[in-house]
Design a protein around this motif. Structure first.
Motif, PDB file in Angstrom:
ATOM      1  N   ALA A 164       0.843  -1.196   0.000  1.00 45.01           N
ATOM      2  CA  ALA A 164       0.000   0.000   0.000  1.00 45.01           C
ATOM      3  C   ALA A 164       0.879   1.246   0.000  1.00 45.01           C
ATOM      4  O   ALA A 164       1.865   1.319   0.744  1.00 45.01           O
ATOM      5  CB  ALA A 164      -0.903  -0.003   1.223  1.00 45.01           C
ATOM      6  N   PHE A 221      -2.393   5.733  -5.239  1.00 45.78           N
ATOM      7  CA  PHE A 221      -3.043   4.435  -5.429  1.00 45.78           C
ATOM      8  C   PHE A 221      -3.320   4.143  -6.904  1.00 45.78           C
ATOM      9  O   PHE A 221      -3.828   3.075  -7.231  1.00 45.78           O
ATOM     10  CB  PHE A 221      -4.362   4.387  -4.650  1.00 45.78           C
ATOM     11  CG  PHE A 221      -4.220   3.974  -3.216  1.00 45.78           C
ATOM     12  CD1 PHE A 221      -4.250   2.636  -2.853  1.00 45.78           C
ATOM     13  CD2 PHE A 221      -4.055   4.924  -2.220  1.00 45.78           C
ATOM     14  CE1 PHE A 221      -4.126   2.248  -1.531  1.00 45.78           C
ATOM     15  CE2 PHE A 221      -3.930   4.549  -0.887  1.00 45.78           C
ATOM     16  CZ  PHE A 221      -3.964   3.209  -0.545  1.00 45.78           C
ATOM     17  N   TYR A 248      -9.501  -0.761  -1.128  1.00 48.19           N
ATOM     18  CA  TYR A 248      -8.296  -1.583  -1.125  1.00 48.19           C
ATOM     19  C   TYR A 248      -8.138  -2.151   0.284  1.00 48.19           C
ATOM     20  O   TYR A 248      -8.325  -1.430   1.266  1.00 48.19           O
ATOM     21  CB  TYR A 248      -7.050  -0.752  -1.442  1.00 48.19           C
ATOM     22  CG  TYR A 248      -7.040  -0.068  -2.789  1.00 48.19           C
ATOM     23  CD1 TYR A 248      -6.450  -0.666  -3.898  1.00 48.19           C
ATOM     24  CD2 TYR A 248      -7.592   1.205  -2.945  1.00 48.19           C
ATOM     25  CE1 TYR A 248      -6.414  -0.019  -5.131  1.00 48.19           C
ATOM     26  CE2 TYR A 248      -7.560   1.853  -4.171  1.00 48.19           C
ATOM     27  CZ  TYR A 248      -6.971   1.240  -5.259  1.00 48.19           C
ATOM     28  OH  TYR A 248      -6.934   1.878  -6.472  1.00 48.19           O
TER      29      TYR A 248
END
Length: 362
Positions: free
Chosen positions: A50, A151, A160
């Motif tokens: 991430a 992202f 997500y």
């Protein structure tokens, strides 16, 4: 760029569900009553981590330091949303329920509020929406869309889910797939519990009624020339005239379905139409069960359906009779019918300065 940004399709799309199938067994019980588990290892070489949350204008329900500490070792659901997006709003009952159910088991939900319109950058407006929808988890205001870009996102809403080591294991666009998403949460929490020797998550699912959408309904309509570019949604022959005040005449006898028609003098802005004459009208023939508008200003709009003041059978929850009182910028539900049908909707805007941004449908 804005032409590429989309509100996600109604039923949603799962991009990647990368949770491995786990073989779990209950081992011996330690004195602390913490179960010992074994799990087949998951190869994470194909998953990206991430990205950092960057470019944040405001932190709500948290601070930067507190959020960084919470992310560490948590399963994190990143919810990219904006508060006037009807598709986003419909996901919130599930997301807030997951927060209540799993927060103490290691789930951290972070709302990434990436605004579609300028008024959505106001923290007071966002905080009011959070109170309205019962959002108690952290929300970060991504006003410059920096985290959105990190992202590589293009949709509202989008979820997500990263595991406790920071790898993105699930990616879902739009609404729907709530049971699938919750199963992923449970599996990732189970992985975390085994790694950290904590209690296993509950295996029952949140039981909420999901909104059922109308197929072939009218698509989202944009009244700002920038967002409407290439969509052919304005029916008036005068068309859009960027950054000009245009006086629109009467509508045709047979208006096209899925197109809106303006009457009166309206300032053409990149995000909205703003009324400049003493009053104005917007006519729309649509097919749907529900109709919502995003609007800003202080004043009133009178709502007519098929030539008559809208009746209780079709009234949206934002109306008082057939009148919409606008006091703050946001999304207002103006039609809520029991079934989908074709109707002619007329908004009689009674107050100069009212801006209308979008129509959305269900």
């Amino acid at each position: 760029m804005r032409g590429e940004i989309k509100t996600a399709v109604i039923l949603g799309v799962a991009i990647a569900a990368g949770v491995g199938i786990m073989s779990v067994y209950l081992g011996s019980i330690e004195q602390e009553d913490v179960p010992e588990f074994a799990v087949s290892p998951v190869d994470k070489s194909g998953f990206r981590t991430a990205p950092e949350i960057v470019g944040i204008a405001e932190y709500l329900n948290t601070t930067p330091e507190e959020l960084d500490a919470k992310i560490e070792d948590s399963v994190v659901l990143y919810d990219i949303w904006t508060y006037s997006c009807i598709n986003c709003i419909r996901t919130l009952p599930f997301i807030t329920a997951w927060d209540e159910k799993y927060a103490e088991q290691g789930l951290l939900i972070i709302g990434i509020h990436s605004p579609e319109f300028e008024f959505e950058k106001d923290p007071e407006n966002v905080m009011a929406a959070m109170v309205k929808h019962g959002i108690e988890y952290p929300v970060v205001m991504d006003n410059d869309m920096e985290t959105w870009k990190a992202f590589e996102n293009r949709y509202w809403p989008r979820k997500y889910i990263a595991d406790h080591e920071g790898y993105i294991r699930y990616d879902h666009i739009g609404e729907g797939a709530y049971q699938e998403t919750e199963r992923i949460i449970q599996e990732l929490l189970a992985e975390r519990s085994m790694a950290m020797q904590t209690s296993m998550p509950s295996q029952d699912l949140v039981d909420l009624e999901s909104f059922q959408h109308t197929s072939s309904r009218t698509p989202e309509l944009y009244l700002g020339y920038q967002l409407a570019f290439g969509r052919s949604q304005l029916g008036n022959e005068e068309g859009f005239r960027p950054n000009q005040a245009v006086t629109y005449g009467s509508i045709p006898e047979t208006p096209e379905i899925h197109k809106f028609y303006m009457v009166g003098k309206w300032q053409n802005g990149p995000e909205s139409m703003k009324l400049e004459s003493d009053s104005g009208e917007i006519h729309l023939q649509y097919f749907a069960k529900e109709v919502n508008i995003v609007t800003e200003g202080v004043g009133t709009i009178h709502v007519y359906l098929d030539g008559e003041p809208i009746t209780a059978e079709h009234q949206g929850y934002s109306l008082n009779g057939h009148i919409l009182d606008i006091a703050e910028p946001g999304l207002y539900n103006i039609v809520a019918s029991n079934s989908a049908n074709v109707h002619m909707l007329e908004l009689r805007v009674m107050t100069p300065g009212i801006e209308v941004f979008t129509y959305t449908f269900g």
